[in-house]
Each structure stands twice: as C-alpha cells, then as structure tokens.
Write an enzyme that holds these catalytic residues in place. Sequence first.
Site, PDB file in Angstrom:
ATOM      1  N   VAL A 153     -31.698  28.244  -9.886  1.00 35.15           N
ATOM      2  CA  VAL A 153     -32.002  27.117  -9.002  1.00 35.15           C
ATOM      3  C   VAL A 153     -31.237  25.874  -9.453  1.00 35.15           C
ATOM      4  O   VAL A 153     -30.708  25.125  -8.621  1.00 35.15           O
ATOM      5  CB  VAL A 153     -33.520  26.847  -8.950  1.00 35.15           C
ATOM      6  CG1 VAL A 153     -33.822  25.670  -8.028  1.00 35.15           C
ATOM      7  CG2 VAL A 153     -34.257  28.091  -8.478  1.00 35.15           C
ATOM      8  N   TYR A 154     -31.151  25.663 -10.755  1.00 37.72           N
ATOM      9  CA  TYR A 154     -30.363  24.549 -11.273  1.00 37.72           C
ATOM     10  C   TYR A 154     -28.903  24.689 -10.826  1.00 37.72           C
ATOM     11  O   TYR A 154     -28.288  23.723 -10.357  1.00 37.72           O
ATOM     12  CB  TYR A 154     -30.446  24.520 -12.802  1.00 37.72           C
ATOM     13  CG  TYR A 154     -29.632  23.426 -13.452  1.00 37.72           C
ATOM     14  CD1 TYR A 154     -30.123  22.135 -13.548  1.00 37.72           C
ATOM     15  CD2 TYR A 154     -28.365  23.697 -13.987  1.00 37.72           C
ATOM     16  CE1 TYR A 154     -29.381  21.122 -14.143  1.00 37.72           C
ATOM     17  CE2 TYR A 154     -27.616  22.695 -14.591  1.00 37.72           C
ATOM     18  CZ  TYR A 154     -28.129  21.416 -14.662  1.00 37.72           C
ATOM     19  OH  TYR A 154     -27.386  20.427 -15.248  1.00 37.72           O
ATOM     20  N   ALA A 155     -28.352  25.900 -10.980  1.00 33.04           N
ATOM     21  CA  ALA A 155     -26.967  26.137 -10.557  1.00 33.04           C
ATOM     22  C   ALA A 155     -26.810  25.869  -9.063  1.00 33.04           C
ATOM     23  O   ALA A 155     -25.836  25.251  -8.631  1.00 33.04           O
ATOM     24  CB  ALA A 155     -26.544  27.561 -10.897  1.00 33.04           C
ATOM     25  N   SER A 157     -28.470  23.816  -7.235  1.00 28.35           N
ATOM     26  CA  SER A 157     -28.512  22.370  -6.984  1.00 28.35           C
ATOM     27  C   SER A 157     -27.190  21.715  -7.362  1.00 28.35           C
ATOM     28  O   SER A 157     -26.727  20.801  -6.676  1.00 28.35           O
ATOM     29  CB  SER A 157     -29.666  21.736  -7.762  1.00 28.35           C
ATOM     30  OG  SER A 157     -29.436  21.723  -9.163  1.00 28.35           O
ATOM     31  N   LYS A 158     -26.573  22.175  -8.434  1.00 27.43           N
ATOM     32  CA  LYS A 158     -25.320  21.572  -8.882  1.00 27.43           C
ATOM     33  C   LYS A 158     -24.128  22.062  -8.060  1.00 27.43           C
ATOM     34  O   LYS A 158     -23.170  21.308  -7.864  1.00 27.43           O
ATOM     35  CB  LYS A 158     -25.111  21.850 -10.376  1.00 27.43           C
ATOM     36  CG  LYS A 158     -26.152  21.178 -11.266  1.00 27.43           C
ATOM     37  CD  LYS A 158     -26.193  19.655 -11.057  1.00 27.43           C
ATOM     38  CE  LYS A 158     -27.141  18.974 -12.022  1.00 27.43           C
ATOM     39  NZ  LYS A 158     -27.155  17.497 -11.870  1.00 27.43           N
TER      40      LYS A 158
END
Length: 269
Positions: A153-155, A157-158
């Site tokens: 999920v972090y990836a 978003s980025k």
Amino acid sequence: MKDLKNKIVLITGGASGIGKIMARLMLERQSKVILWDINQENINNTLKEFSNYKTIYAYKVDVSNIENIKEQALKVKQDIGIVDVLINNAGIVVGKFFNTQTYADITKTMSINANGPMYVTVEFLSDMIHKNTGHICNIASSGGLISNPKMSVYAASKWAVIGWSDSLRLEMLQLKKNINITTIMPYYINTGMFNGVKSKIPILEPEATALTIIKSIEKNKRMVTIPGYIYRVTRLGQALMSVNMFDWFTGKVLGIYKTMEHFVGHKKA
C-alpha cells in the site's frame, strides 16, 4: 540557482524527521518557513528549538482532511502571504503483508501519502499560476519505482505521487507557466519511520538527504533519486531483464525484498 531568501516556504510534515531539517535549512537561507504538521507536541518542540529564528510559523493540519486544509491555507494567505515554495513531505508507512492490512490502514495511507499532496497543492497552485512563479517539491520514494513485500500500500501511494507529480510538471510546461516541479525519490531514511529495516544498500542519513532535497529545489531539478543510481538501476534493470531475472537481481543480489522483514517503524506513544 534559485535564491530562497525571503521566499515563503511551506513544508508539510515539517515538525519532525527530514521535514524539520529542511525547515532549518530554509531558515538558514533566510526563507519564511511555514510548518504544517498533525502533531502539536512536535510543533511546539520545533518552534522552541528554532526560537532564534523570527520567520517561522506553524499550523496544526491533517493533510488527509480537505476542510482542514482549506481552512488553514486561507489562514496562511491572510497571516503570511502567498506561498512561493511548497514541499509535500508528510507521509506514513504501514509495513505488513497486504492480507493483514485493514480498510483503515489502506485508507489512511492513501489519504495522507497520495491524496494529501494533491489536496494541499490545489490550495496553493492557483496563486502560483496567477503570479506565474513558484516551486512544488513532492517527496515520493524509491518505493514508488520498485515493488517490495510488506510495502504494497505504501508503494501504491508513492507510485501515485510520482505519476501525478511528473504529470503536473508537464502540465505546467504545456501551460507555459514558470512553476517548477521537483519529484524526490529517496531510499530508506534513518528517521525512525523505518526502524527495523535491514538493507545491503546503505540507509540514508537525514541531514544529507534533506540537504540534497533543498539543493534540488535551488537547482530546479525535475526528478531526483537518492542515491542517484537507484533510478538508473531500477529502470535499466526493468527494461533489460525478464521479471524472473529482475526478481532474482533485486531480491537476491540487492536484498531489497527482505528489507522489511524486521520492520517495526515508529514506536507508538
């Protein structure tokens, strides 16, 4: 070289980590610095630490809350003036396998990391367009260039930030506006956000990373990875290697796919 003296600089997530260091570096350049942060205690501590500077201001802002952003952006314009440089730095990470992430984990990560920079930029871009000058610096991540377990999920978003940020750069060019867009893609930074991460590639030091970002703004750079070779290695590897070979190179040789195995992140109060 862009002269930052007397420029109004707004930094989200500005009361801790590299945001706080960038604030100090901007103050040293005699900028007027506005901190936006959700943590009032961090704001208070930062203002106390930088009390020798007379051109620092702070507002408690949740960058995932549109109404809060609108309200505080209006206060900034009324109290201080039109923002010249916007640094979208606020971000969070939830480091665990996707099947264990909750709806709240997903929504919060995407709201702060991906939507937040767009929400904040909307409030200040029109003024920059009207003045035909300004600079927007978006702090993405090398996690937006390469897939990684326990960062899905972090990836996501980025990856979103990188796509939006560089598209915005092209839009400003097509509109013939003198507004620079800088997209920053750093590797893991030793600020506490990624506590527990183990990496063959050296983890970045906050001071040097913040200085690289500020210098990138001064030089009107467009897309910057920290360290610089990350972009070349990932893009060239993805272009020349099969998926299996790239997975082997990234996972076994560079060890990136194992970096989050012992992740703990910030300790909760």
